[in-house]
Design an enzyme around this catalytic site. Structure first.
Site, PDB file in Angstrom:
ATOM      1  N   ILE A  76      34.159  39.142   0.660  1.00  0.00           N
ATOM      2  CA  ILE A  76      33.884  38.579  -0.665  1.00  0.00           C
ATOM      3  C   ILE A  76      35.127  38.708  -1.552  1.00  0.00           C
ATOM      4  O   ILE A  76      35.454  37.800  -2.313  1.00  0.00           O
ATOM      5  CB  ILE A  76      32.654  39.276  -1.280  1.00  0.00           C
ATOM      6  CG1 ILE A  76      31.389  38.830  -0.522  1.00  0.00           C
ATOM      7  CG2 ILE A  76      32.548  38.979  -2.764  1.00  0.00           C
ATOM      8  CD1 ILE A  76      30.130  39.587  -0.890  1.00  0.00           C
ATOM      9  N   GLN A  80      41.943  49.783   2.626  1.00  0.00           N
ATOM     10  CA  GLN A  80      41.679  51.122   3.125  1.00  0.00           C
ATOM     11  C   GLN A  80      42.161  51.256   4.563  1.00  0.00           C
ATOM     12  O   GLN A  80      41.578  50.648   5.465  1.00  0.00           O
ATOM     13  CB  GLN A  80      40.167  51.409   3.063  1.00  0.00           C
ATOM     14  CG  GLN A  80      39.829  52.800   3.525  1.00  0.00           C
ATOM     15  CD  GLN A  80      38.380  52.926   3.934  1.00  0.00           C
ATOM     16  OE1 GLN A  80      37.728  51.948   4.239  1.00  0.00           O
ATOM     17  NE2 GLN A  80      37.881  54.144   3.936  1.00  0.00           N
ATOM     18  N   ASP A 130      42.503  54.610  -0.593  1.00  0.00           N
ATOM     19  CA  ASP A 130      41.152  55.083  -0.290  1.00  0.00           C
ATOM     20  C   ASP A 130      40.529  55.521  -1.610  1.00  0.00           C
ATOM     21  O   ASP A 130      40.954  56.508  -2.216  1.00  0.00           O
ATOM     22  CB  ASP A 130      41.223  56.252   0.694  1.00  0.00           C
ATOM     23  CG  ASP A 130      39.838  56.817   1.016  1.00  0.00           C
ATOM     24  OD1 ASP A 130      38.862  56.481   0.309  1.00  0.00           O
ATOM     25  OD2 ASP A 130      39.745  57.606   1.969  1.00  0.00           O
ATOM     26  N   VAL A 131      39.523  54.795  -2.079  1.00  0.00           N
ATOM     27  CA  VAL A 131      38.983  55.044  -3.421  1.00  0.00           C
ATOM     28  C   VAL A 131      38.115  56.303  -3.511  1.00  0.00           C
ATOM     29  O   VAL A 131      37.649  56.645  -4.597  1.00  0.00           O
ATOM     30  CB  VAL A 131      38.197  53.832  -3.971  1.00  0.00           C
ATOM     31  CG1 VAL A 131      39.104  52.621  -4.127  1.00  0.00           C
ATOM     32  CG2 VAL A 131      36.978  53.517  -3.109  1.00  0.00           C
ATOM     33  N   ILE A 191      33.976  47.033  -3.085  1.00  0.00           N
ATOM     34  CA  ILE A 191      34.008  48.145  -2.135  1.00  0.00           C
ATOM     35  C   ILE A 191      32.654  48.844  -2.133  1.00  0.00           C
ATOM     36  O   ILE A 191      32.084  49.106  -3.197  1.00  0.00           O
ATOM     37  CB  ILE A 191      35.113  49.149  -2.561  1.00  0.00           C
ATOM     38  CG1 ILE A 191      36.497  48.531  -2.337  1.00  0.00           C
ATOM     39  CG2 ILE A 191      34.964  50.472  -1.817  1.00  0.00           C
ATOM     40  CD1 ILE A 191      37.627  49.361  -2.912  1.00  0.00           C
ATOM     41  N   TYR A 223      17.991  48.591   3.148  1.00  0.00           N
ATOM     42  CA  TYR A 223      19.129  48.763   2.233  1.00  0.00           C
ATOM     43  C   TYR A 223      19.201  50.205   1.717  1.00  0.00           C
ATOM     44  O   TYR A 223      20.273  50.724   1.431  1.00  0.00           O
ATOM     45  CB  TYR A 223      19.048  47.747   1.091  1.00  0.00           C
ATOM     46  CG  TYR A 223      20.395  47.400   0.491  1.00  0.00           C
ATOM     47  CD1 TYR A 223      21.425  46.893   1.262  1.00  0.00           C
ATOM     48  CD2 TYR A 223      20.624  47.589  -0.870  1.00  0.00           C
ATOM     49  CE1 TYR A 223      22.657  46.573   0.701  1.00  0.00           C
ATOM     50  CE2 TYR A 223      21.843  47.271  -1.439  1.00  0.00           C
ATOM     51  CZ  TYR A 223      22.855  46.760  -0.649  1.00  0.00           C
ATOM     52  OH  TYR A 223      24.063  46.456  -1.212  1.00  0.00           O
ATOM     53  N   LYS A 249      23.702  51.059  -5.588  1.00  0.00           N
ATOM     54  CA  LYS A 249      23.931  49.820  -6.353  1.00  0.00           C
ATOM     55  C   LYS A 249      23.209  49.868  -7.708  1.00  0.00           C
ATOM     56  O   LYS A 249      23.703  49.320  -8.699  1.00  0.00           O
ATOM     57  CB  LYS A 249      23.490  48.591  -5.554  1.00  0.00           C
ATOM     58  CG  LYS A 249      24.327  48.290  -4.323  1.00  0.00           C
ATOM     59  CD  LYS A 249      25.781  47.952  -4.642  1.00  0.00           C
ATOM     60  CE  LYS A 249      26.477  47.330  -3.437  1.00  0.00           C
ATOM     61  NZ  LYS A 249      27.942  47.228  -3.639  1.00  0.00           N
ATOM     62  N   ILE A 273      25.635  37.568   2.639  1.00  0.00           N
ATOM     63  CA  ILE A 273      26.723  36.842   3.310  1.00  0.00           C
ATOM     64  C   ILE A 273      27.150  37.680   4.513  1.00  0.00           C
ATOM     65  O   ILE A 273      27.324  38.893   4.385  1.00  0.00           O
ATOM     66  CB  ILE A 273      27.939  36.662   2.365  1.00  0.00           C
ATOM     67  CG1 ILE A 273      27.557  35.825   1.145  1.00  0.00           C
ATOM     68  CG2 ILE A 273      29.109  36.026   3.107  1.00  0.00           C
ATOM     69  CD1 ILE A 273      28.671  35.688   0.115  1.00  0.00           C
ATOM     70  N   THR A 300      29.380  39.444   6.380  1.00  0.00           N
ATOM     71  CA  THR A 300      30.719  40.040   6.341  1.00  0.00           C
ATOM     72  C   THR A 300      30.724  41.273   7.237  1.00  0.00           C
ATOM     73  O   THR A 300      29.680  41.645   7.790  1.00  0.00           O
ATOM     74  CB  THR A 300      31.077  40.479   4.914  1.00  0.00           C
ATOM     75  OG1 THR A 300      30.136  41.484   4.517  1.00  0.00           O
ATOM     76  CG2 THR A 300      31.028  39.328   3.922  1.00  0.00           C
ATOM     77  N   ALA A 348      30.932  44.398   6.279  1.00  0.00           N
ATOM     78  CA  ALA A 348      30.033  45.407   5.705  1.00  0.00           C
ATOM     79  C   ALA A 348      28.573  45.057   5.984  1.00  0.00           C
ATOM     80  O   ALA A 348      27.754  45.927   6.296  1.00  0.00           O
ATOM     81  CB  ALA A 348      30.283  45.539   4.205  1.00  0.00           C
TER      82      ALA A 348
HETATM   83  O1  0WD Z   1      25.845  40.212   1.829  1.00  0.00           O
HETATM   84  C1  0WD Z   1      26.872  40.781   1.460  1.00  0.00           C
HETATM   85  N1  0WD Z   1      27.925  40.825   2.225  1.00  0.00           N
HETATM   86  C2  0WD Z   1      26.904  41.384   0.096  1.00  0.00           C
HETATM   87  C3  0WD Z   1      27.898  42.256  -0.241  1.00  0.00           C
HETATM   88  C4  0WD Z   1      25.824  41.020  -0.846  1.00  0.00           C
HETATM   89  C5  0WD Z   1      25.960  41.648  -2.142  1.00  0.00           C
HETATM   90  C6  0WD Z   1      26.958  42.536  -2.415  1.00  0.00           C
HETATM   91  N2  0WD Z   1      27.919  42.836  -1.475  1.00  0.00           N
HETATM   92  C7  0WD Z   1      28.969  43.779  -1.843  1.00  0.00           C
HETATM   93  C8  0WD Z   1      29.180  44.953  -0.932  1.00  0.00           C
HETATM   94  O2  0WD Z   1      28.209  45.948  -1.108  1.00  0.00           O
HETATM   95  C9  0WD Z   1      30.562  45.415  -1.402  1.00  0.00           C
HETATM   96  O3  0WD Z   1      30.431  46.158  -2.604  1.00  0.00           O
HETATM   97  O4  0WD Z   1      30.203  43.137  -1.893  1.00  0.00           O
HETATM   98  C10 0WD Z   1      31.242  44.090  -1.735  1.00  0.00           C
HETATM   99  C11 0WD Z   1      32.214  43.590  -0.677  1.00  0.00           C
HETATM  100  O5  0WD Z   1      31.571  43.594   0.562  1.00  0.00           O
HETATM  101  P1  0WD Z   1      31.806  42.555   1.744  1.00  0.00           P
HETATM  102  O6  0WD Z   1      32.788  41.543   1.361  1.00  0.00           O
HETATM  103  O7  0WD Z   1      30.459  42.155   2.207  1.00  0.00           O
HETATM  104  O8  0WD Z   1      32.347  43.501   2.907  1.00  0.00           O
HETATM  105  P2  0WD Z   1      33.760  43.772   3.631  1.00  0.00           P
HETATM  106  O9  0WD Z   1      34.468  42.504   3.899  1.00  0.00           O
HETATM  107  O10 0WD Z   1      33.429  44.636   4.804  1.00  0.00           O
HETATM  108  O11 0WD Z   1      34.567  44.608   2.567  1.00  0.00           O
HETATM  109  C12 0WD Z   1      34.120  45.835   2.054  1.00  0.00           C
HETATM  110  C13 0WD Z   1      35.242  46.825   2.204  1.00  0.00           C
HETATM  111  C14 0WD Z   1      35.330  47.656   3.449  1.00  0.00           C
HETATM  112  O12 0WD Z   1      35.296  47.055   4.618  1.00  0.00           O
HETATM  113  P3  0WD Z   1      34.543  47.888   5.834  1.00  0.00           P
HETATM  114  O13 0WD Z   1      33.579  46.891   6.358  1.00  0.00           O
HETATM  115  O14 0WD Z   1      35.637  48.262   6.741  1.00  0.00           O
HETATM  116  O15 0WD Z   1      33.828  49.093   5.227  1.00  0.00           O
HETATM  117  O16 0WD Z   1      35.189  47.916   1.342  1.00  0.00           O
HETATM  118  C15 0WD Z   1      36.280  48.744   1.712  1.00  0.00           C
HETATM  119  C16 0WD Z   1      36.584  48.445   3.137  1.00  0.00           C
HETATM  120  O17 0WD Z   1      37.766  47.706   3.220  1.00  0.00           O
HETATM  121  N3  0WD Z   1      36.049  50.170   1.604  1.00  0.00           N
HETATM  122  C17 0WD Z   1      36.932  50.983   0.999  1.00  0.00           C
HETATM  123  N4  0WD Z   1      38.088  50.711   0.376  1.00  0.00           N
HETATM  124  C18 0WD Z   1      38.768  51.753  -0.122  1.00  0.00           C
HETATM  125  N5  0WD Z   1      38.347  53.014  -0.031  1.00  0.00           N
HETATM  126  C19 0WD Z   1      36.416  52.271   1.135  1.00  0.00           C
HETATM  127  C20 0WD Z   1      37.187  53.328   0.589  1.00  0.00           C
HETATM  128  N6  0WD Z   1      36.798  54.597   0.666  1.00  0.00           N
HETATM  129  N7  0WD Z   1      35.241  52.212   1.819  1.00  0.00           N
HETATM  130  C21 0WD Z   1      35.033  50.922   2.095  1.00  0.00           C
END
Ligand code: 0WD
Length: 254
Positions: free
Chosen positions: A20, A40, A64-65, A92, A155, A162, A191, A193, A195
């Site tokens: 995202i 990260q 790393d946050v 994140i 969740y 959240k 979406i 992704t 995560a």
């Molecule tokens: O359906 C979805 N994908 C939704 C996501 C629906 C609604 C909200 N979100 C939120 C997520 O909860 C998150 O807050 O959107 C945000 C971005 O998420 P994303 O784009 O779905 O996921 P992703 O592309 O995986 O990016 C999130 C990243 C992590 O990736 P991974 O999958 O390796 O955990 O957050 C980062 C990391 O790069 N992250 C950190 N960055 C710095 N320090 C840390 C950390 N400690 N932990 C995770």
């Protein structure tokens, strides 16, 4: 477009091109914003660097946050190069995958605190440091999900984190409003992704949303990118403390 020409922003949370954060970053870059990226760990760094370069970004920093020193060092580094910034995207979140299933009440203390720390407190810590170098008219944005408001299957602890994040958005907006700095959240529909892959039955959730959302489809990265750009730009200059649903209307019916 030129809606964000002359603005400089920090994008936190790109893991790959399906993130995202990348969708919102692309939308901002397309409107002329200059971007810095944080990631990260070096494994993700390898994926983020080419994406950053494709939008002309030279500031790509590991952060790393969960580490206050890392947050301070990152923004010190950006301050040295840019001086001031105009916006920060925090996209994140983290919870141990093991607890994104089963019963919420079985979440152990350490997993609860880690989810809260990375998914909620980190936005507060980032905003404290970054607001000290932010121009008036600045904007902070984080990402949330409907699981903050209602019980969504699996969740669990992330829903609680959240909910805290959404409350934080409102308190942060109150703190920073007098400096003409805004704080908002986007509550995105599901979406696929990296995560999201961690949440069990995610494909079922996608299908359910598609069938039941007023728009009869799932939200796209482009949808979220555009709304994110709006909240980070002057187009939303009167909007703060808001949780904006970008979910094809699912929150009105689901
Ligand atoms: O359906 C979805 N994908 C939704 C996501 C629906 C609604 C909200 N979100 C939120 C997520 O909860 C998150 O807050 O959107 C945000 C971005 O998420 P994303 O784009 O779905 O996921 P992703 O592309 O995986 O990016 C999130 C990243 C992590 O990736 P991974 O999958 O390796 O955990 O957050 C980062 C990391 O790069 N992250 C950190 N960055 C710095 N320090 C840390 C950390 N400690 N932990 C995770």
């Amino acid at each position: 477009g030129t809606l964000m020409k002359g603005k400089r922003g920090v994008i936190m949370g790109v893991a790959n091109k399906n993130s995202i954060a990348w969708a919102i970053a692309s939308a901002c870059a397309a409107q002329g914003a200059e971007l810095a990226f944080t990631y990260q760990g070096e494994a993700l760094g390898k994926r983020v660097r080419p994406l950053a370069e494709s939008v002309g970004s030279e500031l790509v920093i590991s952060c790393d946050v969960s580490d206050d020193d890392a947050i301070n060092t990152t923004f010190d580094e950006i301050e040295k190069v840019w001086g001031k910034i105009d916006f920060v995207l925090h996209a994140i979140a983290f919870a141990d995958k093991q607890y994104l299933r089963g019963r919420y009440i079985d979440t152990p203390r350490d997993a609860f605190l880690q989810a809260m720390d990375i998914s909620c407190y980190s936005f507060v810590a980032v905003a404290r440091r970054a607001s000290a170098m932010m121009n008036p008219g600045g904007s902070f944005l984080s990402m949330t999900y409907l699981g903050a408001e209602r019980v969504m299957p699996h969740y669990n602890v992330m829903g609680v984190a959240k909910a805290a994040l959404e409350a934080s958005v409102r308190y942060m907006a109150a703190d920073l409003g007098r400096d003409d700095i805004r704080v908002n959240g986007i509550s995105a529909g599901p979406i696929m992704t990296l995560a999201a892959n961690g949440i069990s039955d995610f494909r079922y959730i996608l299908r359910w949303n598609q069938l039941n959302a007023p728009m009869e489809r799932n939200v796209t990265l482009k949808d979220v990118g555009g709304s994110g750009m709006y909240l980070l730009s002057d187009l939303s200059s009167g909007v703060t403390g808001e949780i904006h649903h970008v979910d094809c209307g699912y929150h009105t019916v689901g």
